[in-house]
Structure formats: structure tokens, C-alpha cells
Design a protein around this motif. Structure first.
Motif, PDB file in Angstrom:
ATOM      1  N   ASP A  53     -35.954   2.437 -24.708  1.00 36.08           N
ATOM      2  CA  ASP A  53     -35.940   1.237 -24.774  1.00 36.08           C
ATOM      3  C   ASP A  53     -35.569   0.414 -23.425  1.00 36.08           C
ATOM      4  O   ASP A  53     -34.571   1.177 -22.953  1.00 36.08           O
ATOM      5  N   ALA A  54     -35.925  -0.372 -22.991  1.00 40.96           N
ATOM      6  CA  ALA A  54     -35.094  -1.144 -21.758  1.00 40.96           C
ATOM      7  C   ALA A  54     -33.979  -1.655 -21.638  1.00 40.96           C
ATOM      8  O   ALA A  54     -33.010  -0.952 -20.852  1.00 40.96           O
ATOM      9  N   TRP A  55     -33.390  -2.261 -22.781  1.00 41.00           N
ATOM     10  CA  TRP A  55     -31.939  -2.446 -22.612  1.00 41.00           C
ATOM     11  C   TRP A  55     -31.020  -1.333 -23.313  1.00 41.00           C
ATOM     12  O   TRP A  55     -30.060  -1.664 -22.732  1.00 41.00           O
ATOM     13  N   ILE A  56     -31.273  -0.619 -23.815  1.00 40.54           N
ATOM     14  CA  ILE A  56     -30.822   0.731 -24.009  1.00 40.54           C
ATOM     15  C   ILE A  56     -30.688   1.489 -22.829  1.00 40.54           C
ATOM     16  O   ILE A  56     -29.280   1.925 -22.384  1.00 40.54           O
ATOM     17  N   THR A  57     -31.689   1.531 -22.112  1.00 38.30           N
ATOM     18  CA  THR A  57     -31.547   2.409 -20.757  1.00 38.30           C
ATOM     19  C   THR A  57     -30.540   1.624 -20.042  1.00 38.30           C
ATOM     20  O   THR A  57     -29.764   2.351 -19.282  1.00 38.30           O
ATOM     21  N   LEU A  58     -30.662   0.173 -19.952  1.00 38.06           N
ATOM     22  CA  LEU A  58     -29.860  -0.346 -18.932  1.00 38.06           C
ATOM     23  C   LEU A  58     -28.529  -0.281 -19.276  1.00 38.06           C
ATOM     24  O   LEU A  58     -27.464  -0.517 -18.521  1.00 38.06           O
ATOM     25  N   ALA A  62     -25.385   0.905 -17.046  1.00 37.81           N
ATOM     26  CA  ALA A  62     -24.345   0.020 -16.687  1.00 37.81           C
ATOM     27  C   ALA A  62     -22.929   0.817 -16.834  1.00 37.81           C
ATOM     28  O   ALA A  62     -22.290   0.446 -15.779  1.00 37.81           O
ATOM     29  N   ARG A  63     -22.977   1.897 -17.307  1.00 33.66           N
ATOM     30  CA  ARG A  63     -21.854   2.696 -17.436  1.00 33.66           C
ATOM     31  C   ARG A  63     -22.032   3.928 -16.320  1.00 33.66           C
ATOM     32  O   ARG A  63     -21.033   4.536 -15.840  1.00 33.66           O
ATOM     33  N   ASP A  64     -23.242   4.405 -16.176  1.00 33.37           N
ATOM     34  CA  ASP A  64     -23.516   5.507 -15.312  1.00 33.37           C
ATOM     35  C   ASP A  64     -23.814   5.187 -13.755  1.00 33.37           C
ATOM     36  O   ASP A  64     -24.088   6.170 -13.002  1.00 33.37           O
ATOM     37  N   GLY A  71     -32.102  -4.555 -13.911  1.00 33.23           N
ATOM     38  CA  GLY A  71     -32.882  -5.632 -14.709  1.00 33.23           C
ATOM     39  C   GLY A  71     -34.330  -5.191 -15.305  1.00 33.23           C
ATOM     40  O   GLY A  71     -34.317  -3.995 -15.092  1.00 33.23           O
ATOM     41  N   THR A  72     -34.828  -6.054 -15.806  1.00 30.02           N
ATOM     42  CA  THR A  72     -36.107  -5.931 -16.310  1.00 30.02           C
ATOM     43  C   THR A  72     -37.131  -6.855 -15.526  1.00 30.02           C
ATOM     44  O   THR A  72     -36.924  -8.201 -15.385  1.00 30.02           O
ATOM     45  N   VAL A  92     -24.747  -5.928 -22.065  1.00 33.42           N
ATOM     46  CA  VAL A  92     -25.013  -5.323 -20.947  1.00 33.42           C
ATOM     47  C   VAL A  92     -24.274  -5.699 -19.739  1.00 33.42           C
ATOM     48  O   VAL A  92     -23.753  -4.875 -18.856  1.00 33.42           O
ATOM     49  N   ASP A  93     -24.314  -6.793 -19.632  1.00 32.13           N
ATOM     50  CA  ASP A  93     -23.772  -7.563 -18.383  1.00 32.13           C
ATOM     51  C   ASP A  93     -22.213  -7.261 -18.373  1.00 32.13           C
ATOM     52  O   ASP A  93     -21.798  -6.763 -17.282  1.00 32.13           O
ATOM     53  N   GLN A  94     -21.610  -7.378 -19.195  1.00 33.56           N
ATOM     54  CA  GLN A  94     -20.102  -7.006 -19.376  1.00 33.56           C
ATOM     55  C   GLN A  94     -19.898  -5.637 -19.284  1.00 33.56           C
ATOM     56  O   GLN A  94     -18.927  -5.374 -18.501  1.00 33.56           O
ATOM     57  N   MET A  95     -20.853  -4.598 -19.766  1.00 29.42           N
ATOM     58  CA  MET A  95     -20.567  -3.336 -19.603  1.00 29.42           C
ATOM     59  C   MET A  95     -20.848  -2.833 -18.108  1.00 29.42           C
ATOM     60  O   MET A  95     -20.326  -1.919 -17.686  1.00 29.42           O
ATOM     61  N   SER A  96     -21.501  -3.715 -17.261  1.00 22.28           N
ATOM     62  CA  SER A  96     -22.068  -3.457 -16.013  1.00 22.28           C
ATOM     63  C   SER A  96     -20.934  -3.876 -14.947  1.00 22.28           C
ATOM     64  O   SER A  96     -21.016  -3.703 -13.845  1.00 22.28           O
ATOM     65  N   GLY A  97     -19.980  -4.858 -15.292  1.00 22.81           N
ATOM     66  CA  GLY A  97     -19.184  -5.822 -14.641  1.00 22.81           C
ATOM     67  C   GLY A  97     -19.919  -6.746 -14.005  1.00 22.81           C
ATOM     68  O   GLY A  97     -19.460  -7.240 -12.732  1.00 22.81           O
TER      69      GLY A  97
END
Length: 310
Positions: A53-58, A62-64, A71-72, A92-97
Motif C-alpha cells: 500500500d502506497a501510504w503505508i509504505t510512505l 517517513a520514519r526510516d 510522494g505518490t 504521514v506528513d507529520q511523521m516525516s517532519g
């Protein structure tokens, strides 16, 4: 001209495969790591181990990862409801900063909808839903904290939504495609970036002219929309390495030379120069088909990218 990496994991890739490419791209200095949003493989490949899944991947990336943008190209409006989608992307944006960019499209691959039980409306309805989703997602993100958001459309209705959570930054919205009527209009209204997916230069010129005209119709300066393209890449130090990479990708070399960025660094730079001169694009997403070939990603960054910065 900025280079970004674009992957098609439905063709066969695990999360760890994607993480390796993303980290390599980050270390090599690419502007972003993007992935497709598909649930079914295409063509004569096994697709193993199966779709991700795209957003689970991202969310994982975001953390790794630490600095590369994510993005997609493109999340399908047929896959998700706009309210939960806005929540997922903002999280996801929050998780990625604040490193997320959001590409949204109407959806087009009927077979994957059938394979996973997703409704696939006719083209007109898909574009109507797509337009409403763009309105809703951007509307939810743009609603000030403490206020509520309402929407009454043909397909979606939101009432008294708290419009939370908010993303960490103003998420750029990407609109793209080959449509000549609705797509330019939606790009003019919503897009921070207009993306040209796997088209030739002449088609790109026509589509960009249509976006410019749609901007003029609503009084928007088209210069505010970043122009980008997606092109398959197959580069090498010499003809033998290019041919080896084409074979590993399972693609015919003559087709790659016709349709993509193929050849030695000098040949690729020359092709990109033609694109820039005729279309004004400032960003290119390099479709990387052999995800195990990390040397390819590093080679392009070392030998081609520096020639595009002047």
C-alpha cells in the motif's frame, strides 16, 4: 533541473526493497522518492511478493529516512474516501517532519479494481469524484484550527468536520495525466505541480498549453505551477552497460531509446535539454524499473545530475 526517483512496486517489491532505493536516493542527493499507487502488477512479471500500500509504505519511509521528500504518482481517487485520505496523508506528513507531496489522480486501471473489489465507475463519474476529492482534501487541510468544514457534492458529503489533523506543512498537490479537457482545468484550480506521465515532447507541449489556457480562464498565473515529467531511465557508462540494464529491466533497447532517457550520460543530458527547451519542465521523475540495481541510481546522481545544475 531536479531529478527524482519514481518506483513501480506493484511489479514486484517488498518494503525493504523500496527502503533500500529510498535510502540510496537520499544519500545520492535526489530531490524526492515517489512511488506508484497500484494494487496489481502489469505485464509479464510475477509481481511477487505482491502489492504494497502506497501510504503505508510512505509512513514507514517517513520514519526510516531523514531528508528526502516523499510522494505518490498518483494516488487513485477510486481507492479511498477523501476524508480518511486527508487524515492519512496529513499524518504521514507529520511523521516525516513535513516532507510529503500529494499526487492524486482519477484512477484508470480497471483490472486492479476488479481484483480487489473496488468500484470502477465510468470515466465521467471518476473525474467528477476526482474533482470533489481534490476540493475536499485541500479544503480539510486549509480549514483553520478551531473551525469546521462542510461539503455538499454529488458523491461526498461532509458535515461539521473538525478538519483534523493538519499536515506539518502546506502539502504540494500534484495533478497530472494525458486528459485534454478536465485534467488541465483541475490542474489550473488545484495543482502546485502538473505532471506529464510517459508522453512524448509534442504531446507534452500540447498538454501544457491547455493548462496555461485553463489558468488564463480563471486568472491564475501558470508560472506558479511547477512543470514535471515522468520518463523511464536506462543509463550506463557505455553501450554494453546500457544494453545490460535494458535486459535486466525486461525492456527492448530500441523502445527505451525512443520513449525514455536511455544511453550514456551525454545522451541522457542531451535528451533532457530538448525536453527543457521545448516544454520548460524543471523536474523529472526517473522511473527506475530494476530496484535491485542501486548502482544505477548512484550512477545517474554522480554522472548526470551535476550536468543539469548549470
Amino acid at each position: 533541473m531536479e531529478l527524482r526517483i519514481f518506483t513501480e512496486p506493484q511489479q514486484g517489491a517488498s518494503y525493504d526493497d523500496l527502503l533500500a532505493v529510498a535510502r540510496t536516493a537520499e544519500a545520492a542527493g535526489y530531490g524526492a522518492f515517489f512511488r506508484s499507487d497500484h494494487y496489481l502488477k502489469m505485464g509479464d512479471v510475477t509481481g511477487l511478493p505482491g502489492p504494497t500500500d502506497a501510504w503505508i509504505t510512505l509512513a514507514g519511509l517517513a520514519r526510516d529516512t531523514g531528508t528526502i521528500r516523499l510522494g505518490t504518482l498518483m494516488t487513485a481517487a477510486t481507492f479511498r474516501h477523501p476524508g480518511p485520505l486527508a487524515i492519512s496523508v496529513a499524518q504521514v506528513d507529520q511523521m516525516s517532519g513535513g516532507r510529503v507531496e500529494f499526487g492524486l489522480g482519477a484512477g484508470w486501471f480497471e483490472a486492479e479494481h476488479n481484483a480487489y473489489g473496488l468500484p470502477f465507475p465510468a470515466t465521467v463519474e471518476r473525474f467528477e469524484r476526482y474533482a470533489e476529492q481534490l476540493e475536499i482534501v485541500t479544503g480539510l487541510w486549509g480549514t483553520p484550527v478551531g473551525e469546521t468544514y462542510d461539503f455538499e457534492g454529488r458523491y461526498y458529503r461532509l458535515a461539521n468536520s473538525p478538519a483534523l489533523p493538519k499536515p506539518a506543512h502546506d502539502i504540494p498537490v500534484l495533478v497530472g495525466g494525458k486528459g485534454r479537457k478536465r485534467t488541465p482545468v483541475l490542474a489550473a484550480k488545484f495543482a502546485d505541480e502538473f505532471n506529464l506521465p510517459f508522453v512524448d515532447v509534442e504531446t507534452a507541449v500540447d498538454l501544457l498549453a491547455r493548462v496555461d489556457a485553463a489558468c488564463a480562464d480563471i486568472g491564475r498565473d501558470p508560472a506558479g505551477i511547477t512543470r514535471s515529467a515522468v520518463l523511464v531511465v536506462c543509463a550506463g557508462r557505455d553501450d554494453a552497460e546500457v544494453a545490460r540494464r535494458a535486459a535486466a529491466m525486461g525492456r527492448k533497447l530500441d523502445e527505451l531509446r525512443r520513449d525514455g532517457l536511455t544511453g550514456t550520460p551525454a545522451e541522457v543530458v542531451d535528451r533532457l535539454g530538448t525536453w527543457r527547451e521545448k516544454t520548460g519542465i524543471t523536474r523529472v521523475y526517473l522511473q527506475v524499473l530494476d530496484l535491485a540495481d542501486l548502482d544505477h541510481v548512484e550512477f545517474v546522481a554522480a554522472e548526470i545530475a551535476p550536468q543539469l545544475r548549470s
